[in-house]
Write a protein that holds these residues in place. Structure first.
Motif, PDB file in Angstrom:
ATOM      1  N   ARG A   7       0.828  -1.208   0.000  1.00 31.69           N
ATOM      2  CA  ARG A   7       0.000   0.000   0.000  1.00 31.69           C
ATOM      3  C   ARG A   7       0.869   1.267   0.000  1.00 31.69           C
ATOM      4  N   GLU A   8       1.895   1.277   0.832  1.00 27.80           N
ATOM      5  CA  GLU A   8       2.791   2.436   0.907  1.00 27.80           C
ATOM      6  C   GLU A   8       3.560   2.633  -0.395  1.00 27.80           C
ATOM      7  N   ILE A   9       3.982   1.546  -0.994  1.00 29.76           N
ATOM      8  CA  ILE A   9       4.697   1.633  -2.271  1.00 29.76           C
ATOM      9  C   ILE A   9       3.785   2.212  -3.342  1.00 29.76           C
ATOM     10  N   LEU A  10       2.551   1.734  -3.386  1.00 32.49           N
ATOM     11  CA  LEU A  10       1.592   2.194  -4.386  1.00 32.49           C
ATOM     12  C   LEU A  10       1.276   3.676  -4.214  1.00 32.49           C
ATOM     13  N   ILE A  11       1.043   4.110  -2.981  1.00 29.45           N
ATOM     14  CA  ILE A  11       0.715   5.530  -2.754  1.00 29.45           C
ATOM     15  C   ILE A  11       1.915   6.415  -3.059  1.00 29.45           C
ATOM     16  N   LYS A  12       3.117   5.919  -2.809  1.00 24.35           N
ATOM     17  CA  LYS A  12       4.328   6.685  -3.132  1.00 24.35           C
ATOM     18  C   LYS A  12       4.452   6.876  -4.643  1.00 24.35           C
ATOM     19  N   LYS A  13       4.191   5.827  -5.419  1.00 22.63           N
ATOM     20  CA  LYS A  13       4.241   5.937  -6.882  1.00 22.63           C
ATOM     21  C   LYS A  13       3.195   6.935  -7.382  1.00 22.63           C
ATOM     22  N   ILE A  14       1.981   6.822  -6.855  1.00 20.51           N
ATOM     23  CA  ILE A  14       0.911   7.744  -7.252  1.00 20.51           C
ATOM     24  C   ILE A  14       1.309   9.180  -6.939  1.00 20.51           C
ATOM     25  N   SER A  15       1.794   9.403  -5.736  1.00 18.68           N
ATOM     26  CA  SER A  15       2.199  10.749  -5.318  1.00 18.68           C
ATOM     27  C   SER A  15       3.309  11.305  -6.199  1.00 18.68           C
ATOM     28  N   THR A  16       4.238  10.461  -6.560  1.00 23.40           N
ATOM     29  CA  THR A  16       5.363  10.894  -7.399  1.00 23.40           C
ATOM     30  C   THR A  16       4.879  11.350  -8.767  1.00 23.40           C
ATOM     31  N   TYR A  17       4.029  10.546  -9.404  1.00 23.53           N
ATOM     32  CA  TYR A  17       3.521  10.918 -10.731  1.00 23.53           C
ATOM     33  C   TYR A  17       2.627  12.147 -10.664  1.00 23.53           C
ATOM     34  N   GLN A  18       1.797  12.230  -9.630  1.00 19.06           N
ATOM     35  CA  GLN A  18       0.926  13.395  -9.500  1.00 19.06           C
ATOM     36  C   GLN A  18       1.722  14.667  -9.230  1.00 19.06           C
ATOM     37  N   PHE A  19       2.759  14.565  -8.416  1.00 19.68           N
ATOM     38  CA  PHE A  19       3.607  15.725  -8.149  1.00 19.68           C
ATOM     39  C   PHE A  19       4.301  16.190  -9.429  1.00 19.68           C
ATOM     40  N   ALA A  20       4.836  15.244 -10.194  1.00 18.29           N
ATOM     41  CA  ALA A  20       5.518  15.603 -11.442  1.00 18.29           C
ATOM     42  C   ALA A  20       4.553  16.282 -12.411  1.00 18.29           C
ATOM     43  N   ALA A  21       3.334  15.744 -12.534  1.00 17.83           N
ATOM     44  CA  ALA A  21       2.343  16.348 -13.429  1.00 17.83           C
ATOM     45  C   ALA A  21       1.963  17.744 -12.971  1.00 17.83           C
ATOM     46  N   LEU A  22       1.779  17.931 -11.670  1.00 14.18           N
ATOM     47  CA  LEU A  22       1.434  19.247 -11.141  1.00 14.18           C
ATOM     48  C   LEU A  22       2.577  20.242 -11.350  1.00 14.18           C
ATOM     49  N   ASP A  23       3.786  19.794 -11.128  1.00 11.50           N
ATOM     50  CA  ASP A  23       4.943  20.664 -11.326  1.00 11.50           C
ATOM     51  C   ASP A  23       5.032  21.127 -12.785  1.00 11.50           C
ATOM     52  N   GLN A  25       2.522  21.264 -14.836  1.00 11.68           N
ATOM     53  CA  GLN A  25       1.372  22.133 -15.066  1.00 11.68           C
ATOM     54  C   GLN A  25       1.685  23.565 -14.645  1.00 11.68           C
ATOM     55  N   LEU A  26       2.365  23.721 -13.534  1.00 12.99           N
ATOM     56  CA  LEU A  26       2.764  25.055 -13.080  1.00 12.99           C
ATOM     57  C   LEU A  26       3.745  25.694 -14.071  1.00 12.99           C
ATOM     58  N   PHE A  27       4.680  24.906 -14.581  1.00 11.77           N
ATOM     59  CA  PHE A  27       5.617  25.398 -15.587  1.00 11.77           C
ATOM     60  C   PHE A  27       4.862  25.873 -16.828  1.00 11.77           C
ATOM     61  N   LEU A  28       3.819  25.126 -17.204  1.00 11.17           N
ATOM     62  CA  LEU A  28       3.038  25.485 -18.391  1.00 11.17           C
ATOM     63  C   LEU A  28       2.254  26.776 -18.213  1.00 11.17           C
ATOM     64  N   ASP A  29       2.036  27.202 -16.966  1.00 11.23           N
ATOM     65  CA  ASP A  29       1.378  28.485 -16.726  1.00 11.23           C
ATOM     66  C   ASP A  29       2.179  29.633 -17.331  1.00 11.23           C
ATOM     67  N   THR A  37       6.629  19.710 -22.922  1.00 10.61           N
ATOM     68  CA  THR A  37       6.249  19.661 -21.506  1.00 10.61           C
ATOM     69  C   THR A  37       4.798  19.222 -21.364  1.00 10.61           C
ATOM     70  N   LEU A  38       3.948  19.698 -22.234  1.00  5.70           N
ATOM     71  CA  LEU A  38       2.548  19.306 -22.205  1.00  5.70           C
ATOM     72  C   LEU A  38       2.401  17.798 -22.389  1.00  5.70           C
ATOM     73  N   MET A  39       3.149  17.225 -23.306  1.00  8.28           N
ATOM     74  CA  MET A  39       3.107  15.780 -23.542  1.00  8.28           C
ATOM     75  C   MET A  39       3.654  15.004 -22.336  1.00  8.28           C
ATOM     76  N   LYS A  40       4.704  15.525 -21.720  1.00  7.94           N
ATOM     77  CA  LYS A  40       5.290  14.875 -20.546  1.00  7.94           C
ATOM     78  C   LYS A  40       4.297  14.912 -19.377  1.00  7.94           C
ATOM     79  N   MET A  41       3.596  16.042 -19.214  1.00  9.53           N
ATOM     80  CA  MET A  41       2.599  16.153 -18.158  1.00  9.53           C
ATOM     81  C   MET A  41       1.493  15.109 -18.373  1.00  9.53           C
ATOM     82  N   LYS A  42       1.035  14.976 -19.599  1.00  7.63           N
ATOM     83  CA  LYS A  42       0.013  13.989 -19.925  1.00  7.63           C
ATOM     84  C   LYS A  42       0.533  12.578 -19.665  1.00  7.63           C
TER      85      LYS A  42
END
Length: 91
Positions: A7-23, A25-29, A37-42
């Motif tokens: 469970r901890e491994i799975l949530i860590k992976k999810i958090s990592t991908y979501q953080f990268a996508a959000l980061d 997204q902020l750059f794309l602002d 960057t848009l393709m990498k975020m997707k």
């Protein structure tokens, strides 16, 4: 030292991908025309999606889904403190 659970491994992976996508997204602002960057975020969002589905099937929802017809699914538990794997954790 406590062993890391699946469970901890799975949530860590999810958090990592979501953080990268959000980061990204902020750059794309400030760089809205950066297609690379848009393709990498997707890509990061797409990588997180099946992990989120897997997590939610095994452990329950990560967020309250307001579009669902079953709006009260989140309350059926188990609550985080009711999971057997969490009983060994000391606060």
């Amino acid at each position: 030292m406590a062993a890391v659970t699946e469970r901890e491994i799975l949530i860590k992976k999810i958090s990592t991908y979501q953080f990268a996508a959000l980061d990204l997204q902020l750059f794309l602002d400030t760089h809205p025309n950066d297609r690379k960057t848009l393709m990498k975020m997707k890509e990061y969002r797409d990588m997180a999606e099946p992990l989120i589905e897997e997590y939610e099937k095994k452990y329950g929802p990560l967020t309250k889904d307001m579009t669902s017809t079953n709006n009260w699914r989140w309350i059926r538990g188990p609550w985080p403190w009711e999971n057997e794997e969490d009983t060994d954790v000391c606060l």
